[in-house]
Design an enzyme around this catalytic site. Structure first.
Site, PDB file in Angstrom:
ATOM      1  N   HIS A  72      13.581  19.447  54.288  1.00 54.11           N
ATOM      2  CA  HIS A  72      13.036  18.095  54.187  1.00 54.11           C
ATOM      3  C   HIS A  72      13.687  17.181  55.216  1.00 54.11           C
ATOM      4  CE1 HIS A  72      11.321  18.231  49.805  1.00 54.11           C
ATOM      5  NE2 HIS A  72      10.920  19.257  50.554  1.00 54.11           N
ATOM      6  N   TYR A 200      11.732   8.734  44.712  1.00 52.97           N
ATOM      7  CA  TYR A 200      12.618   8.047  43.761  1.00 52.97           C
ATOM      8  C   TYR A 200      11.929   6.743  43.350  1.00 52.97           C
ATOM      9  CZ  TYR A 200      16.466  11.144  45.152  1.00 52.97           C
ATOM     10  OH  TYR A 200      17.273  12.240  45.382  1.00 52.97           O
ATOM     11  N   PRO A 292      23.151  12.572  38.821  1.00 51.35           N
ATOM     12  CA  PRO A 292      22.365  13.392  39.762  1.00 51.35           C
ATOM     13  C   PRO A 292      21.527  12.578  40.750  1.00 51.35           C
ATOM     14  CG  PRO A 292      21.413  13.462  37.568  1.00 51.35           C
ATOM     15  CD  PRO A 292      22.708  12.741  37.442  1.00 51.35           C
ATOM     16  N   LYS A 296      24.456  14.995  44.568  1.00 48.96           N
ATOM     17  CA  LYS A 296      25.750  15.298  45.181  1.00 48.96           C
ATOM     18  C   LYS A 296      26.565  16.340  44.444  1.00 48.96           C
ATOM     19  CE  LYS A 296      25.164  12.874  48.683  1.00 48.96           C
ATOM     20  NZ  LYS A 296      24.721  13.714  49.801  1.00 48.96           N
ATOM     21  N   TYR A 384      23.045  10.243  52.037  1.00 47.68           N
ATOM     22  CA  TYR A 384      22.175  11.188  51.316  1.00 47.68           C
ATOM     23  C   TYR A 384      22.228  12.583  51.956  1.00 47.68           C
ATOM     24  CZ  TYR A 384      18.115  12.707  48.598  1.00 47.68           C
ATOM     25  OH  TYR A 384      17.279  13.385  47.721  1.00 47.68           O
TER      26      TYR A 384
HETATM   27  C1  PHB Z   1      16.415  18.239  41.640  1.00 43.43           C
HETATM   28  O1  PHB Z   1      16.636  18.656  40.486  1.00 43.43           O
HETATM   29  O2  PHB Z   1      15.662  18.835  42.456  1.00 43.43           O
HETATM   30  C2  PHB Z   1      17.037  16.939  42.088  1.00 43.43           C
HETATM   31  C3  PHB Z   1      17.763  16.180  41.178  1.00 43.43           C
HETATM   32  C4  PHB Z   1      18.315  14.975  41.588  1.00 43.43           C
HETATM   33  C5  PHB Z   1      18.119  14.537  42.914  1.00 43.43           C
HETATM   34  C6  PHB Z   1      17.399  15.308  43.813  1.00 43.43           C
HETATM   35  C7  PHB Z   1      16.851  16.515  43.400  1.00 43.43           C
HETATM   36  O3  PHB Z   1      18.643  13.351  43.315  1.00 43.43           O
END
Ligand code: PHB
Ligand code: APR
Length: 389
Positions: A72, A200, A292, A296, A384
């Site tokens: 990505h 998001y 989450p 990270k 990020y």
């Molecule tokens: C995911 O579970 O794919 C996931 C979770 C939190 C994030 C990004 C991806 O910030």
């Protein structure tokens, strides 16, 4: 039994450390209280920084990620009914990879097995001993028999609820914590993702995240009250709530389907300092937890392991303790930056019970600034995609 490094925990941190040490010629044993199937059954996040992928390559466990992972270049922030793309690759020259933690763990397990290394699963009552002396050891019970492993060092990679941090006297450790007043309700479905990148969403009803595991397996989250129970969220209710938090384009393109996994997880920020106690070192969730939102958790475990594996290699190859002496401060410097970023993303995107209208407007102003300022979006992107190791 004797080994150079006894690793407690066969999650991503423990297995990655074991593979890197093997690559460096440092003998190690991994002790895990669960079965491999149990470890693989945990559904966790799935976004890898470039540095994490590079470590998997160095550990000889990266090839499937390169074949199956999704690369990505950016993410979208949605607020006020509109989506705004942040081109993180343009801002940083780096990419992110979508590749489930379960797959990372499986690849590391297979690499360890192929190398013929010792992993003791279903090891009960694992205990680190004498790590404040030059003769540390680890005991465990297997098939009713107590075993002892003499070692030079112990790596506590046993997660937030592990025994390593719990074995340190309270006076020797300082903890920092922020518990968030909401949880994440997550669903996995065999449906095509609503978008080819992550979305998001900041919404008056609460946060929502659209992510994925592959081009045919989607992962969605909605913020929910901490006291909600999964039984209160049949699939139909989840999909209805998700649609109420998405922009119209996403609603129009969302493909729903039966959940193949559904769970609610609490959110916390947690850091334990220091990360070294004599000849015992903590890495990964054993030392820190992040919400989450910033993806990270796994990447911080990988960066701890990067520092710790290099420190052990230096100790054995160059007879220098400089790396192990600097490990805690070096790792914590990067940990705290990721903890700050994860806290900041969480604070900006979620509905807090006490934020009021003023707080909601501040969030929208911050998001609007982020998507309209090159400096602000570059700062978001740098954090990020992962700060330098
Ligand atoms: C995911 O579970 O794919 C996931 C979770 C939190 C994030 C990004 C991806 O910030
Ligand atoms: N003895 C032996 N093994 C133990 C013990 C113990 N007393 N306690 C815990 N373990 C094992 C757990 O069963 C687990 O397999 O240690 C492992 C720790 O793995 P994780 O919790 O996955 O932690 P870590 O390897 O640091 O990976 C961090 O996992 O939880 C996610 O979000 C987190 O993505 C991040 C990643």
């Amino acid at each position: 039994m004797r080994t150079k490094v006894a690793i407690i925990g066969a999650g991503p941190a423990g297995l990655l450390l074991g593979q890197l040490l093997h690559t460096y010629g440092v003998d190690n044993v991994v002790l895990e209280r669960q079965t491999p199937e149990y470890v693989l059954g945990r559904i966790r996040a799935g976004l890898l920084e470039e540095g994490t992928v590079a470590l998997l390559d160095e550990a000889g466990a990266g090839s499937r990620a390169h074949h199956e992972g999704l690369v990505h270049h950016g993410v979208e922030l949605a607020f006020g009914g509109a989506r705004h793309r942040i081109d993180m690759h343009a801002a940083t020259g780096k990419t992110m990879m979508i590749y489930g933690q379960t797959e990372v763990t499986l690849d590391l397990m297979n690499a360890r097995k192929a190398a013929g290394l010792t992993t003791i699963y279903e090891a009960a009552d694992v205990k680190p001993h004498d790590f404040d002396t030059d003769l540390p050891r680890v005991t465990y019970v297997k098939d009713g028999i107590t075993h002892e492993i003499a070692c030079d060092f112990i790596a506590g990679c046993d997660g937030y609820h592990g025994v390593s941090r719990a074995s340190v006297s309270a006076s020797a450790i300082q903890t920092f914590e922020r518990v968030y007043p909401f949880g994440w309700l997550g669903i996995l479905s065999e449906t095509p993702p609503v978008s080819h990148e992550l979305i998001y969403n900041n919404h008056a009803r609460g946060f929502a995240l659209c992510t994925m595991r592959s081009t045919h397996r989607s992962r969605y989250y909605v913020q929910c009250p901490l006291d909600d129970h999964i039984d209160q969220w049949p699939d139909d209710r989840f999909w209805d709530e998700l649609k109420r938090r998405l922009d119209q384009k996403a609603v129009d393109e969302l493909v729903t389907g039966p959940s193949i996994e559904k769970s609610i997880a609490p959110l916390r920020s947690f850091v334990a300092e220091p990360m070294r106690f004599g000849r015992m070192f903590l890495a990964g969730d054993a030392s820190h937890i992040v919400p989450p939102t910033g993806a990270k958790g796994l990447n911080l475990a990988a960066s701890d392991v990067h520092y710790l594996s290099h420190a052990f290699r230096e100790y054995y190859d160059e007879k220098s303790s400089a790396g192990i002496d600097a490990y805690s401060s070096t790792a914590l410097t990067r940990v705290w930056k990721a903890v700050r970023f994860s806290w900041w993303m969480t604070s900006m995107l979620h509905k807090f019970p006490d934020q009021g209208e003023f707080g909601a407007r501040i969030q929208l102003a911050e998001l609007d600034y982020l998507v309209s300022s090159k400096a602000a979006s570059t700062s978001l992107s740098e954090n990020y995609v992962g700060l330098p190791l």
